[in-house]
Design a protein around this motif. Sequence first.
Motif, PDB file in Angstrom:
ATOM      1  N   VAL A   8       0.839  -1.198   0.000  1.00 60.39           N
ATOM      2  CA  VAL A   8       0.000   0.000   0.000  1.00 60.39           C
ATOM      3  C   VAL A   8       0.873   1.247   0.000  1.00 60.39           C
ATOM      4  N   THR A   9       0.472   2.240  -0.778  1.00 64.39           N
ATOM      5  CA  THR A   9       1.203   3.496  -0.865  1.00 64.39           C
ATOM      6  C   THR A   9       1.245   4.185   0.492  1.00 64.39           C
ATOM      7  N   GLN A  19      -5.343   2.904   8.312  1.00 69.66           N
ATOM      8  CA  GLN A  19      -6.552   2.215   7.863  1.00 69.66           C
ATOM      9  C   GLN A  19      -6.535   1.921   6.364  1.00 69.66           C
ATOM     10  N   ALA A  20      -5.459   2.325   5.681  1.00 72.65           N
ATOM     11  CA  ALA A  20      -5.410   2.245   4.218  1.00 72.65           C
ATOM     12  C   ALA A  20      -5.489   0.813   3.708  1.00 72.65           C
ATOM     13  N   ALA A  21      -4.865  -0.140   4.417  1.00 71.84           N
ATOM     14  CA  ALA A  21      -4.868  -1.524   3.940  1.00 71.84           C
ATOM     15  C   ALA A  21      -6.282  -2.096   3.931  1.00 71.84           C
ATOM     16  N   SER A  43      -2.504  -8.607   5.287  1.00 71.27           N
ATOM     17  CA  SER A  43      -1.432  -9.488   5.757  1.00 71.27           C
ATOM     18  C   SER A  43      -0.264  -8.633   6.216  1.00 71.27           C
ATOM     19  N   THR A  44       0.471  -9.114   7.181  1.00 64.96           N
ATOM     20  CA  THR A  44       1.670  -8.423   7.646  1.00 64.96           C
ATOM     21  C   THR A  44       2.874  -9.311   7.395  1.00 64.96           C
ATOM     22  N   ASP A  49       2.443  -3.919   6.295  1.00 64.97           N
ATOM     23  CA  ASP A  49       1.080  -4.309   5.952  1.00 64.97           C
ATOM     24  C   ASP A  49       0.908  -4.430   4.439  1.00 64.97           C
ATOM     25  N   TYR A  50       0.281  -5.514   4.023  1.00 61.68           N
ATOM     26  CA  TYR A  50      -0.051  -5.749   2.619  1.00 61.68           C
ATOM     27  C   TYR A  50      -1.533  -6.099   2.529  1.00 61.68           C
TER      28      TYR A  50
END
Length: 346
Positions: A8-9, A19-21, A43-44, A49-50
Motif C-alpha cells: 500500500v502506498t 486504515q489504508a490496507a 497481511s503483515t 502491511d499488505y
Amino acid sequence: MSRYLILVTPAANRVFAGQAAELTAAELEACAGELPISDVGTSTVAGIDYVGFDLPGPAPADQRTGVDQAGDADLGRVIGGLSSAYALFELDDDRLRPVRLIDDDRFADDLVTIPKYQGKTNEQFTRLLTNVTAAAADRPAGRLSLLDPLCGRGTTLSVGLMLGYDVAGVEADTKSVEAYTAFLKTYLRRKRIKHKAELQPVRREGRSLGKRLVADIAAEGCGPSQQLTVFTGDTRQSAALFGKRTFDLVVTDAPYGVAHESGGRGAKGASAGLLGEAIGVWAGQLRAGGALGISWNTYRLTREELAEIMINSGLQPIMDGPYARFAHRVDSSINRDIMVARRPRS
C-alpha cells in the motif's frame, strides 16, 4: 492458485495510513470486475502491511517480464488503478516476485498532490471514492462523465481528469473556483498540455448568476480532448445550471458538519439537511444505470437515514459486500463512510 500481495502506498496522513490496507482490500473487491480474485484480506510480512488475495494460476508471463500484451494485462491494470496500490508481488515459496502494474492515468498524480490547503480531502481517499462509484455503474464502455456537485477546490474533478473522464462541478464558494482555475491553468501550461480554459460570467435574462469555468484539455496521445465545466452556485440548483445535461457518475465528499453545526454526536443540522434536499436533484442528473457515490460523516447522519434519502430519490443503495466496509475514523468528531447507489435502468 497463486497468492498475491499489494504493498500500500504510504500516506502522509497518519490516521488514514493506519486504515489504508483495510480500505484498499474493500476497494479491490468492489473494483475487481471479472478478475476471479478470492480470499482478500490484510497481511503483515516483516512488519509491513499488505493486502493479499488469491488468483487462479501463476502471474501472466508478460507481466513478469514487463511486456504488455493485449488480454494478459487485467491483473496489472486492475491493481494499478487502485487508490493506494504502490507495488504488487506474487508470493512464490516465501519470496516476493514483482508483478508489473499498468498505469492508465492520463495525467501524473501531481495534478492532485500539488494543491495544499486547509480542509483538503486526502487524494487517495478521493480516488477510492471515485473508483468504487464507477465500479458500481452499469454503463456502456467508453468515456464516462462525472459530476461533483460540491466540488470545492477540485480534487474530485482532477481525479476524474486523471481517469480520462469528462468532469463537471458546482461550488458555492466563488474563491474556491477561482483558485482551482488558477491552479489548473498554471499546471497545464507548465506541463505544456494543449488546452483552453476560461472563467466566464454567467448571465441569464439580464441577471448575473455567478461564474462558469469551461476548459477543453487535449493530453497528447490520449484521444479526444476532455471537457471540464464548473458553475459557481447552490448545489440544489445543479439541475437548473446544467439544464438537460446528464452524467454517468455523481461523486462528492459531503460537508462533515463539524464547522457548520452545533450540538453533540448525532445532531442534525446543515449537512444532513443539505443532503436531504440535494440528493434528489443529483439523482435526476444521473443517466439510467449511472451511480452516485457520497462520503459523509456518520456522526451527523446515520447510514440508515442516508439510505432512506437515496431510496426516496429513486436510487438503489448498495448496502452489502465491500460497500459495507468503507467506514473509518478521521478524527474524534468525524467517522467517514461511503455510500454508493445506482439509478435503475427501468
